[in-house]
Design a protein around this motif. Structure first.
Motif, PDB file in Angstrom:
ATOM      1  N   PRO A 155       0.811  -1.231   0.000  1.00 21.33           N
ATOM      2  CA  PRO A 155       0.000   0.000   0.000  1.00 21.33           C
ATOM      3  C   PRO A 155       0.843   1.280   0.000  1.00 21.33           C
ATOM      4  O   PRO A 155       0.545   2.228  -0.720  1.00 21.33           O
ATOM      5  CB  PRO A 155      -0.818  -0.112   1.278  1.00 21.33           C
ATOM      6  N   SER A 156       1.942   1.305   0.764  1.00 18.80           N
ATOM      7  CA  SER A 156       2.744   2.534   0.808  1.00 18.80           C
ATOM      8  C   SER A 156       3.854   2.541  -0.238  1.00 18.80           C
ATOM      9  O   SER A 156       4.594   3.515  -0.370  1.00 18.80           O
ATOM     10  CB  SER A 156       3.380   2.685   2.202  1.00 18.80           C
ATOM     11  N   GLY A 157       3.987   1.426  -0.957  1.00 16.31           N
ATOM     12  CA  GLY A 157       5.086   1.324  -1.925  1.00 16.31           C
ATOM     13  C   GLY A 157       6.412   1.012  -1.244  1.00 16.31           C
ATOM     14  O   GLY A 157       7.451   0.975  -1.870  1.00 16.31           O
ATOM     15  N   LYS A 158       6.358   0.815   0.078  1.00 18.42           N
ATOM     16  CA  LYS A 158       7.580   0.542   0.850  1.00 18.42           C
ATOM     17  C   LYS A 158       7.412  -0.732   1.667  1.00 18.42           C
ATOM     18  O   LYS A 158       6.320  -1.294   1.730  1.00 18.42           O
ATOM     19  CB  LYS A 158       7.848   1.721   1.785  1.00 18.42           C
ATOM     20  N   VAL A 159       8.474  -1.136   2.328  1.00 18.71           N
ATOM     21  CA  VAL A 159       8.395  -2.286   3.230  1.00 18.71           C
ATOM     22  C   VAL A 159       7.498  -1.900   4.404  1.00 18.71           C
ATOM     23  O   VAL A 159       7.749  -0.890   5.072  1.00 18.71           O
ATOM     24  CB  VAL A 159       9.804  -2.671   3.743  1.00 18.71           C
ATOM     25  N   GLU A 160       6.456  -2.712   4.634  1.00 12.69           N
ATOM     26  CA  GLU A 160       5.472  -2.350   5.665  1.00 12.69           C
ATOM     27  C   GLU A 160       5.850  -2.954   7.018  1.00 12.69           C
ATOM     28  O   GLU A 160       5.741  -4.155   7.229  1.00 12.69           O
ATOM     29  CB  GLU A 160       4.076  -2.843   5.276  1.00 12.69           C
ATOM     30  N   CYS A 161       6.290  -2.092   7.939  1.00 13.32           N
ATOM     31  CA  CYS A 161       6.639  -2.581   9.276  1.00 13.32           C
ATOM     32  C   CYS A 161       5.386  -2.817  10.125  1.00 13.32           C
ATOM     33  O   CYS A 161       5.358  -3.688  10.982  1.00 13.32           O
ATOM     34  CB  CYS A 161       7.526  -1.569   9.992  1.00 13.32           C
TER      35      CYS A 161
END
Lengths: 187, 780
Positions: free
Chosen positions: B623-629
């Motif tokens: 969803p954020s285009g990044k690795v989701e912590c």
């Protein structure tokens, strides 16, 4: 005319036994647990859980060594066991009388009584099923997932096996017996 | 497994017997025998046909050789980048699956009590009519609630064909292997780094394989890519497993841990990486979402190696060392994703934690890390997807936080057995799937199957599930059919196709032909029920006429074309693909230019510059285009936003009992290969691994029969005392111990894990937990 041999990058062997499966299907070996031309030797691991020795768990893919000086050929009273023109140790089923001298003579435990051909059989480098048709691989080499085996002609200096043996260290099993085995285990 | 008796020694006294012994021969042995007599060449008229293996899920490419109409040999097909010119032991044994004398040969209808094993042979039309009448009656009684009929399927390229029937039928219930296998791993990685991806094991320098036994549970190309270069040639392998596997034998380090504590291990690795600031700071800065929150959570929770040592049994020093070495090799370092999960209730969080730890090194979407690769798109095939107004939604949708399109199999089954289903489930269509063996607690599965009014099973072998079915439709094996062409995305993408090698034996058919015949027989009959109860349909008929409305509900439409025609259409965008797929079984753009033989064993598929290592341009498919912590959206459904350890995950193993674990070996797939004569000649049965010292104390020797029992059932199996397993753990390979008496070789051979596994499901997808069962043993 060739002098066929096999180099084994045995440290890549994962003991999956694809070679054994392919060999059985290729050569029509009876599907019985005592019938096999090739195998993977496994030593039971050393140590107690959880302190086990990884190094002690080695896998040795093996089969007939196609010795240049084969004890099984020497003891055969009917010449059923012979060298073919490519240096492959072969068996003539018509001449085999199942005396089993060869089984006792072979230091590599490579021979067994085959209930289909009624022969004391063993690996023949797929001489009849593949090499006779101009193919240049054995079933076990072709199928191996981790590409342990390199099969080829020692008399051809450009063959891959000749190249590999000239560059890498190898060992031969029970070479001290003077059998001149043609399976080369790459170190 | 056991030490082989020398054949020289074995020989003494056995020679007379071996000469006299009249052995039953398989067709290939007979053929080999005949050939040996006839001539040594036998090459004339030998055909070579490209196929895809279906002895397991990998779909490796093979060439089949046909002589006088008989398949005599399967060889590796070098053209396929996924299988890299190899066939494993099971792939080589495919011929035996084709010529297995126990195969299902004709359509059968139950002719006795359910489970009695009594069936009568019928024609295909009789079978179709029986199914049509039963379905019409059920749907009439259920007022056209299509969801009262469930559909389940095993993995395979033709699952798609069966699913087209499901789509047209209009039920909400599709169930497949996902919730019995890798649902949590796939979603754990997908929700964290944007995809399960493929581990680039050709270029990774440091790999942690935890529970993933790639030397025995073969996955292509991973198995070949990695074990060709583990020992002495650069790549380091750390194997984390409660038992010493063949993978462990190829490792630089083997870390046995307490069963079910992997999450604590990964959290401690993460602690070291964050606390010592040895992670890839640049990658974290650009590509992590909510890193501060994760960092604070890991540090403040005190997930130190010393803490993890108490839970996992792994010395803290080893955890420090692994974390530091991993990060020193990163980004060419991978915490391998694994398959055949789910192990325990925290599995989704475990996979999230693995993905996060891997990503901390930056090994995502880069060479030597986890790559997402390229896809070669195929043209889709339109199938009718009618809407039935009376079809209700899934019954198992609240059995877990997220129940997807393939359901929670065990949750679904148990709801029905416990009477928690809001409406009746009356029938089951089952394609190439063996729930009696693949689902925990087989007693419950039997009860479930008996409860249904109609179970239709399409399969090749008389499995335990087949024996509990009402109608059996015999499918041909993979060597007797052309299947849907498939695109295999990855670093080296390719399209591959299974081509028919020989005509189907007996009266068996390909699933597409079964679907064509079935829908032709039942489509109108079932539409009549819809017409009776569906007011939307009634209105539409009034407006547009019945013929036009039926057009949308015509189930036969999806199966008009032959598989060959469908495949031609699917690859129409690639010139020359049709011919390549028929001749070579494989196609990819510029294959002619790129494909090269390097030496006697190895091939090159793509030049290095054309391999799809990095494809995301810094934007992951999350969803954020990044690795989701942190995943807050799941919290309301009871799923923690970040991986955390809970004390309830620790289980006590009472004295004298064992934690049961299951798995695979390379000579056997699952119950699907349990009757294969060649494979059984390699490994005749499964054995229970029990610690040698424990076995000695209990007077158990190699080969002794033991009974293994749990809360839910028991099974009998031979013992293999070994130091390769801990004192509180018991292991045996899945898929043996089949009950079906029609499986001559597999019947009652070895232990059946489905009998003893408890049917516990995890909270994310309702996937089954395979390593939560405590067992006891007794010498029989």
């Amino acid at each position: 005319m060739a002098r066929f041999a096999m180099a084994l990058d045995y440290k890549n062997c994962i003991n999956c036994r694809a070679c054994e499966s392919a060999c059985k299907q290729e050569n029509g070996i009876l599907l019985d647990k005592d019938h096999y031309r090739i195998w993977v030797g496994v030593k039971e691991i050393e140590g107690e859980f959880p302190n086990l020795s990884i190094a002690s768990q080695a896998y040795y893919p093996s089969q007939c060594q196609h010795c240049d000086n084969a004890p099984c050929q020497q003891v055969c009273p009917t010449n059923a066991t012979y060298y073919d023109q490519n240096g492959v140790v072969r068996i003539n089923p018509e001449q085999c009388i199942l005396c089993t001298y060869c089984i006792n003579a072979c230091p590599y435990d490579a021979r067994y009584v085959d209930n289909r051909t009624i022969t004391v059989d063993k690996c023949n480098f797929c001489a009849d099923t593949r090499l006779a048709n101009g193919e240049t691989t054995t079933a076990c080499q072709a199928t191996c997932p981790t590409k342990v085996r390199i099969f080829g002609d020692l008399d051809d200096p450009n063959s891959e096996i000749s190249q590999v043996l000239s560059k890498r260290e190898y060992k031969q099993i029970k070479a001290g017996l003077g059998t001149k085995p043609k399976l080369f285990y790459l170190i | 497994m056991k030490v082989e008796v020398s054949r020289r020694r074995f020989l003494q006294g056995s020679i007379a017997l071996t000469i006299a012994g009249g052995y039953a021969m398989s067709p290939s042995e007979i053929l080999a025998s005949a050939k040996a007599k006839a001539s040594e060449s036998g090459q004339a008229g030998r055909k070579k046909i490209a196929t895809l293996c279906e002895m397991c899920v990998n779909k490796c490419a093979a060439f089949a050789y046909v002589e006088d109409g008989v398949v005599t040999k399967l060889d590796p097909n070098p053209y396929f980048p996924k299988s890299r010119n190899m066939l494993c032991p099971r792939g080589n044994a495919g011929v035996q699956a084709l010529y297995d004398p126990d195969r299902l040969k004709y359509p059968l209808i139950r002719d006795g009590e359910k489970g009695s094993g009594k069936f009568k042979r019928v024609s295909w039309d009789e079978a179709y009519k029986y199914i049509g009448d039963k379905l019409a009656q059920i749907l009439d009684e259920e007022h056209d609630n299509r969801s009262t009929v469930a559909f389940c399927a095993g993995e395979g390229v033709a699952e798609h064909t069966f699913k087209n029937f499901f789509t047209g039928f209009g039920s909400s219930h599709f169930l497949n292997h996902a919730s019995l296998c890798l649902a949590t791993t796939v979603s754990g990685y997908a929700l964290t780094i944007g995809g399960y991806g493929s581990a680039d094991l050709v270029n990774a320098d440091y790999v942690i394989m935890a529970g993933a036994n790639r030397a025995e549970a073969i996955v292509t190309p991973d198995t070949m890519d990695f074990f060709k270069r583990t020992i002495g040639r650069g790549a380091k392998l750390i194997t984390v497993d409660p038992r010493f596997t063949n993978t462990a034998a190829k490792s630089d380090k083997w870390i046995p841990l307490k069963v079910g504590t992997d999450l604590a291990f990964v959290l401690a690795l993460t602690y070291v990486a964050i606390n010592e600031e040895i992670y890839n700071k640049q990658f974290v800065a650009t590509s992590f979402n909510n890193f501060e929150a994760y960092k604070n959570h890991i540090l403040s929770s005190g997930y130190t190696p010393e803490w993890a040592q108490k839970i996992t049994g792994i010395p803290a020093q080893d955890i420090y060392e692994v974390a530091r070495t991993f990060m020193s090799h990163a980004p060419r370092a991978i915490y391998y994703q694994g398959r055949r999960t789910t192990w325990s209730k925290n599995d989704f969080q475990l996979r999230r934690a693995q993905a996060l730890f891997s990503a901390l090194g930056g090994g995502v979407d880069v060479k030597g890390g986890i790559c997402f690769g390229k896809n070669l798109p195929l043209i889709g095939h339109d199938v009718p997807s009618p809407i039935y107004d009376n079809a209700k939604s899934r019954i198992d949708k609240n059995e877990a936080a997220v129940v997807g399109g393939s359901g929670s199999w065990v949750g679904f089954r148990n709801m029905i057995l416990e009477g928690r289903n809001p409406y009746p489930i009356r029938a089951l269509f089952n394609y190439k799937h063996n729930p009696m063996s693949n689902m925990p607690n087989s007693r419950k599965t039997a009860e479930f199957l008996k409860k249904l009014d109609l179970v239709v099973t399409i399969d090749t072998m008389p499995s335990d599930t087949v024996m509990l079915s009402d109608v059996i439709l015999p499918e041909c094996t993979y060597l007797e059919r052309t299947d849907p062409v498939k695109s295999f995305g990855g670093i080296e993408p390719a399209i591959a196709q299974r081509n028919k090698v020989v005509e189907p034996l007996f009266e068996t058919k390909a699933v597409i032909d079964i679907m064509r015949g079935l829908t032709k027989n039942i489509s109108k009959q079932l539409f009549a029920v819809t017409k009776k109860y569906d007011t939307e349909v009634q209105d539409a008929i009034e407006k547009d006429g019945e013929e036009s409305v039926y057009g949308d509900f015509d189930l036969t439409k999806a199966f008009y074309e032959s598989q060959e025609e469908l495949n031609h259409h699917a690859v129409a965008n690639y010139p020359d693909a049709v011919q390549a797929l028929e001749e070579k079984g494989v196609y990819y753009p510029d294959m002619d230019k790129y494909f090269k033989k390097l030496n006697v064993n190895n091939y090159e598929y793509y030049p290095e510059s054309k391999k799809a290592y990095s494809v995301k341009n810094g934007k992951l498919a999350t969803p954020s285009g990044k690795v989701e912590c942190k995943i807050d959206s799941l919290v309301s459904k009871g799923i923690d936003a970040m991986p955390l350890w809970k004390d309830e995950y620790l289980k006590e193993i009472p004295d004298g009992k064992f934690n049961f674990i299951t798995g695979r070996h390379a000579q056997f797939t699952q119950s699907g290969s349990s009757n294969n004569k060649l494979l059984l000649s390699l490994v005749p049965t499964n054995y229970a691994w029990i610690n040698k010292r424990v076995a000695t104390k209990r007077g158990i020797k190699f080969g002794d029969l033991i009974e293994v029992s749990s809360k839910v059932g028991k099974t009998t199996i031979r013992a293999y005392p070994t130091e390769k397993i801990g004192q509180d753990t018991l292991f045996f390979v899945h898929g043996f111990g089949n009950a079906s008496s029609d499986l001559t070789l597999a019947h009652d051979n070895g232990g059946n894990d489905a009998n003893i596994l408890e049917d516990i499901i995890e909270p994310m997808h309702g996937a089954t937990c395979l390593h939560e069962t405590i067992v006891e043993i007794r010498k029989v």
